[in-house]
Design a protein around this motif. Structure first.
Motif, PDB file in Angstrom:
ATOM      1  N   LEU A   1     -88.362  33.651  22.531  1.00  0.00           N
ATOM      2  CA  LEU A   1     -87.283  32.968  21.819  1.00  0.00           C
ATOM      3  C   LEU A   1     -86.002  33.759  22.037  1.00  0.00           C
ATOM      4  CD1 LEU A   1     -86.178  30.895  19.720  1.00  0.00           C
ATOM      5  CD2 LEU A   1     -86.825  32.533  17.946  1.00  0.00           C
ATOM      6  N   ARG A   2     -84.964  33.101  22.520  1.00  0.00           N
ATOM      7  CA  ARG A   2     -83.654  33.737  22.712  1.00  0.00           C
ATOM      8  C   ARG A   2     -82.648  33.038  21.802  1.00  0.00           C
ATOM      9  NH1 ARG A   2     -83.416  37.254  26.794  1.00  0.00           N
ATOM     10  NH2 ARG A   2     -81.140  37.271  26.558  1.00  0.00           N
ATOM     11  N   ARG A   3     -81.921  33.865  21.031  1.00  0.00           N
ATOM     12  CA  ARG A   3     -80.988  33.272  20.056  1.00  0.00           C
ATOM     13  C   ARG A   3     -80.018  34.343  19.578  1.00  0.00           C
ATOM     14  NH1 ARG A   3     -81.771  28.621  16.800  1.00  0.00           N
ATOM     15  NH2 ARG A   3     -80.620  28.636  14.838  1.00  0.00           N
ATOM     16  N   ASP A   4     -78.745  34.005  19.466  1.00  0.00           N
ATOM     17  CA  ASP A   4     -77.730  34.878  18.852  1.00  0.00           C
ATOM     18  C   ASP A   4     -77.742  36.305  19.394  1.00  0.00           C
ATOM     19  OD1 ASP A   4     -76.938  32.739  17.323  1.00  0.00           O
ATOM     20  OD2 ASP A   4     -78.090  33.323  15.556  1.00  0.00           O
ATOM     21  N   GLY A   5     -77.951  36.458  20.693  1.00  0.00           N
ATOM     22  CA  GLY A   5     -77.865  37.781  21.294  1.00  0.00           C
ATOM     23  C   GLY A   5     -79.120  38.618  21.202  1.00  0.00           C
ATOM     24  N   TYR A   6     -80.259  38.033  20.889  1.00  0.00           N
ATOM     25  CA  TYR A   6     -81.513  38.784  20.864  1.00  0.00           C
ATOM     26  C   TYR A   6     -82.624  37.929  21.465  1.00  0.00           C
ATOM     27  CZ  TYR A   6     -82.558  35.955  16.713  1.00  0.00           C
ATOM     28  OH  TYR A   6     -82.764  34.915  15.854  1.00  0.00           O
ATOM     29  N   SER A   7     -83.730  38.561  21.772  1.00  0.00           N
ATOM     30  CA  SER A   7     -84.907  37.851  22.276  1.00  0.00           C
ATOM     31  C   SER A   7     -86.162  38.553  21.781  1.00  0.00           C
ATOM     32  CB  SER A   7     -84.907  37.810  23.809  1.00  0.00           C
ATOM     33  OG  SER A   7     -84.986  39.116  24.349  1.00  0.00           O
ATOM     34  N   PHE A   8     -87.220  37.785  21.588  1.00  0.00           N
ATOM     35  CA  PHE A   8     -88.512  38.350  21.223  1.00  0.00           C
ATOM     36  C   PHE A   8     -89.574  37.270  21.382  1.00  0.00           C
ATOM     37  CE2 PHE A   8     -87.722  36.007  17.460  1.00  0.00           C
ATOM     38  CZ  PHE A   8     -88.896  35.894  16.736  1.00  0.00           C
ATOM     39  N   ARG A   9     -90.830  37.680  21.333  1.00  0.00           N
ATOM     40  CA  ARG A   9     -91.950  36.744  21.406  1.00  0.00           C
ATOM     41  C   ARG A   9     -92.652  36.723  20.051  1.00  0.00           C
ATOM     42  NH1 ARG A   9     -95.749  37.664  26.446  1.00  0.00           N
ATOM     43  NH2 ARG A   9     -96.574  35.730  25.570  1.00  0.00           N
ATOM     44  N   PRO A  10     -92.545  35.644  19.313  1.00  0.00           N
ATOM     45  CA  PRO A  10     -93.217  35.566  18.008  1.00  0.00           C
ATOM     46  C   PRO A  10     -94.716  35.397  18.187  1.00  0.00           C
ATOM     47  CG  PRO A  10     -92.218  33.466  18.546  1.00  0.00           C
ATOM     48  CD  PRO A  10     -91.810  34.406  19.638  1.00  0.00           C
ATOM     49  N   PRO A  11     -95.493  35.656  17.156  1.00  0.00           N
ATOM     50  CA  PRO A  11     -96.927  35.323  17.224  1.00  0.00           C
ATOM     51  C   PRO A  11     -97.096  33.857  17.602  1.00  0.00           C
ATOM     52  CG  PRO A  11     -96.474  36.669  15.297  1.00  0.00           C
ATOM     53  CD  PRO A  11     -95.144  36.316  15.884  1.00  0.00           C
ATOM     54  N   ASP A  12     -98.147  33.552  18.337  1.00  0.00           N
ATOM     55  CA  ASP A  12     -98.286  32.242  18.967  1.00  0.00           C
ATOM     56  C   ASP A  12     -98.346  31.071  17.993  1.00  0.00           C
ATOM     57  OD1 ASP A  12    -100.760  33.093  18.039  1.00  0.00           O
ATOM     58  OD2 ASP A  12    -101.877  32.041  19.595  1.00  0.00           O
ATOM     59  N   THR A  13     -98.718  31.312  16.742  1.00  0.00           N
ATOM     60  CA  THR A  13     -98.853  30.205  15.789  1.00  0.00           C
ATOM     61  C   THR A  13     -97.548  29.868  15.062  1.00  0.00           C
ATOM     62  OG1 THR A  13     -99.597  31.773  14.104  1.00  0.00           O
ATOM     63  CG2 THR A  13    -101.301  30.637  15.389  1.00  0.00           C
ATOM     64  N   PHE A  14     -96.491  30.658  15.304  1.00  0.00           N
ATOM     65  CA  PHE A  14     -95.234  30.455  14.582  1.00  0.00           C
ATOM     66  C   PHE A  14     -94.316  29.505  15.340  1.00  0.00           C
ATOM     67  CE2 PHE A  14     -96.813  34.034  12.359  1.00  0.00           C
ATOM     68  CZ  PHE A  14     -96.157  34.089  11.138  1.00  0.00           C
ATOM     69  N   ARG A  15     -93.655  28.627  14.580  1.00  0.00           N
ATOM     70  CA  ARG A  15     -92.715  27.675  15.137  1.00  0.00           C
ATOM     71  C   ARG A  15     -91.437  27.686  14.304  1.00  0.00           C
ATOM     72  NH1 ARG A  15     -96.196  28.223  18.131  1.00  0.00           N
ATOM     73  NH2 ARG A  15     -97.511  26.698  19.219  1.00  0.00           N
ATOM     74  N   MET A  16     -90.320  27.309  14.931  1.00  0.00           N
ATOM     75  CA  MET A  16     -89.064  27.189  14.192  1.00  0.00           C
ATOM     76  C   MET A  16     -89.240  26.163  13.084  1.00  0.00           C
ATOM     77  SD  MET A  16     -86.706  29.240  15.485  1.00  0.00           S
ATOM     78  CE  MET A  16     -85.118  28.518  15.130  1.00  0.00           C
ATOM     79  N   THR A  17     -88.790  26.499  11.886  1.00  0.00           N
ATOM     80  CA  THR A  17     -88.953  25.616  10.747  1.00  0.00           C
ATOM     81  C   THR A  17     -87.656  24.860  10.458  1.00  0.00           C
ATOM     82  OG1 THR A  17     -89.729  25.525   8.451  1.00  0.00           O
ATOM     83  CG2 THR A  17     -88.256  27.342   9.042  1.00  0.00           C
ATOM     84  N   ARG A  18     -87.705  23.945   9.523  1.00  0.00           N
ATOM     85  CA  ARG A  18     -86.517  23.168   9.178  1.00  0.00           C
ATOM     86  C   ARG A  18     -85.412  24.086   8.673  1.00  0.00           C
ATOM     87  NH1 ARG A  18     -88.626  18.856   5.003  1.00  0.00           N
ATOM     88  NH2 ARG A  18     -89.711  20.737   4.308  1.00  0.00           N
ATOM     89  N   TRP A  19     -84.238  23.964   9.322  1.00  0.00           N
ATOM     90  CA  TRP A  19     -83.157  24.898   9.045  1.00  0.00           C
ATOM     91  C   TRP A  19     -82.394  24.548   7.771  1.00  0.00           C
ATOM     92  CZ3 TRP A  19     -82.223  29.600  10.152  1.00  0.00           C
ATOM     93  CH2 TRP A  19     -80.940  30.152  10.011  1.00  0.00           C
ATOM     94  N   GLU A  20     -82.512  23.307   7.293  1.00  0.00           N
ATOM     95  CA  GLU A  20     -81.712  22.874   6.151  1.00  0.00           C
ATOM     96  C   GLU A  20     -81.912  23.777   4.935  1.00  0.00           C
ATOM     97  OE1 GLU A  20     -83.708  20.967   7.869  1.00  0.00           O
ATOM     98  OE2 GLU A  20     -82.365  19.558   8.906  1.00  0.00           O
ATOM     99  N   ARG A  21     -83.133  24.212   4.742  1.00  0.00           N
ATOM    100  CA  ARG A  21     -83.401  25.020   3.541  1.00  0.00           C
ATOM    101  C   ARG A  21     -82.826  26.431   3.643  1.00  0.00           C
ATOM    102  NH1 ARG A  21     -89.894  25.467   4.042  1.00  0.00           N
ATOM    103  NH2 ARG A  21     -89.555  23.330   4.755  1.00  0.00           N
ATOM    104  N   TYR A  22     -82.461  26.853   4.858  1.00  0.00           N
ATOM    105  CA  TYR A  22     -81.951  28.209   5.054  1.00  0.00           C
ATOM    106  C   TYR A  22     -80.474  28.252   5.434  1.00  0.00           C
ATOM    107  CZ  TYR A  22     -86.880  29.592   5.202  1.00  0.00           C
ATOM    108  OH  TYR A  22     -88.197  29.819   4.891  1.00  0.00           O
ATOM    109  N   ALA A  23     -79.853  27.119   5.717  1.00  0.00           N
ATOM    110  CA  ALA A  23     -78.476  27.096   6.201  1.00  0.00           C
ATOM    111  C   ALA A  23     -77.552  27.860   5.252  1.00  0.00           C
ATOM    112  CB  ALA A  23     -77.987  25.658   6.350  1.00  0.00           C
ATOM    113  N   GLY A  24     -76.786  28.799   5.804  1.00  0.00           N
ATOM    114  CA  GLY A  24     -75.863  29.590   5.006  1.00  0.00           C
ATOM    115  C   GLY A  24     -76.514  30.690   4.192  1.00  0.00           C
TER     116      GLY A  24
END
Length: 222
Positions: free
Chosen positions: A21-44
């Motif tokens: 996953l590459r985002r905002d100037g960083y990269s890493f490999r999350p555990p295989d079962t993790f996926r990006m979640t709905r951002w609305e609950r975290y926005a701001g």
């Protein structure tokens, strides 16, 4: 130090880590079962954006989860302006800032269990603790990763009865974390001084050559 690295390599090769996953100037490999979640609950949100200096610019950058509901584990990545060296003195300050962040900004009581400095390609400070949320005990790992210019803070929250099984994959994922090299348009003082000296020398040489040429022309005219 060698064992965590070998464990991370084995988990990576065995498919226990997902795609990069590459985002905002960083990269890493999350555990295989993790996926990006709905951002609305975290926005701001500043959740997980731990900083020893409240004046620093900081924000939540990404939120991943391995499911839905109270039994899901979450993986939050925040980016904080300013460097972090993961030194012994910063370890103590970071652990204090983590506890205060949960108490003051998230209104949750985090009970620290241990704080460690971890070496490797990207040194880091890890605080492992527990909290109670909606009647459930969760294990929380908050990690500050060393970097210049700005750094990342990763917060992993897992139901306590799942932590032992998940911990190797979480730490293997942290071993893959990299921040991009800082990009700056500001010239360092040393470099600016060297350039100024070179320019001044060039101007003096040009001026001396011009004077000699003018004097030569004057002699020829006479």
């Amino acid at each position: 130090m060698l064992l965590p690295v070998l464990t991370g390599v084995w988990l990576s090769l065995s498919g226990a880590l997902g795609t990069e996953l590459r985002r905002d100037g960083y990269s890493f490999r999350p555990p295989d079962t993790f996926r990006m979640t709905r951002w609305e609950r975290y926005a701001g949100s500043h959740a997980g954006a731990v900083s020893e200096d409240g004046a620093r610019t900081r924000s939540l950058s990404a939120a991943l989860a391995d499911g839905e509901g109270p039994d899901a584990a979450t993986f939050l990545i925040a980016v904080v302006d300013g460097g972090f060296s993961a030194s012994p003195s910063e370890r103590d300050a970071f652990s204090t800032a983590v506890v205060q962040h949960f108490q003051r900004e998230l209104d949750v009581a985090l009970t620290p269990e241990r704080v460690d400095r971890v070496g490797g390609p990207v040194p880091r400070v890890e605080l492992l603790g527990t909290l109670r949320e909606a009647g459930q005990v969760r294990t929380v790992l908050v990690t500050g990763l060393a970097s210049e210019g700005r750094h990342a803070v990763v917060t992993v929250s897992v139901p306590a009865d799942r932590w032992e099984a998940m911990a190797p994959r979480v730490r293997a994922s942290l071993e893959t974390f990299r921040m991009d090299a800082p990009v700056t348009g500001v010239i360092s003082k040393r470099l600016a001084g060297a350039l100024a000296g070179t320019l001044a020398g060039a101007l003096l040489v040009s001026y001396a050559a011009w004077r000699r040429r003018r004097q030569g022309e004057g002699t020829a005219s006479a």
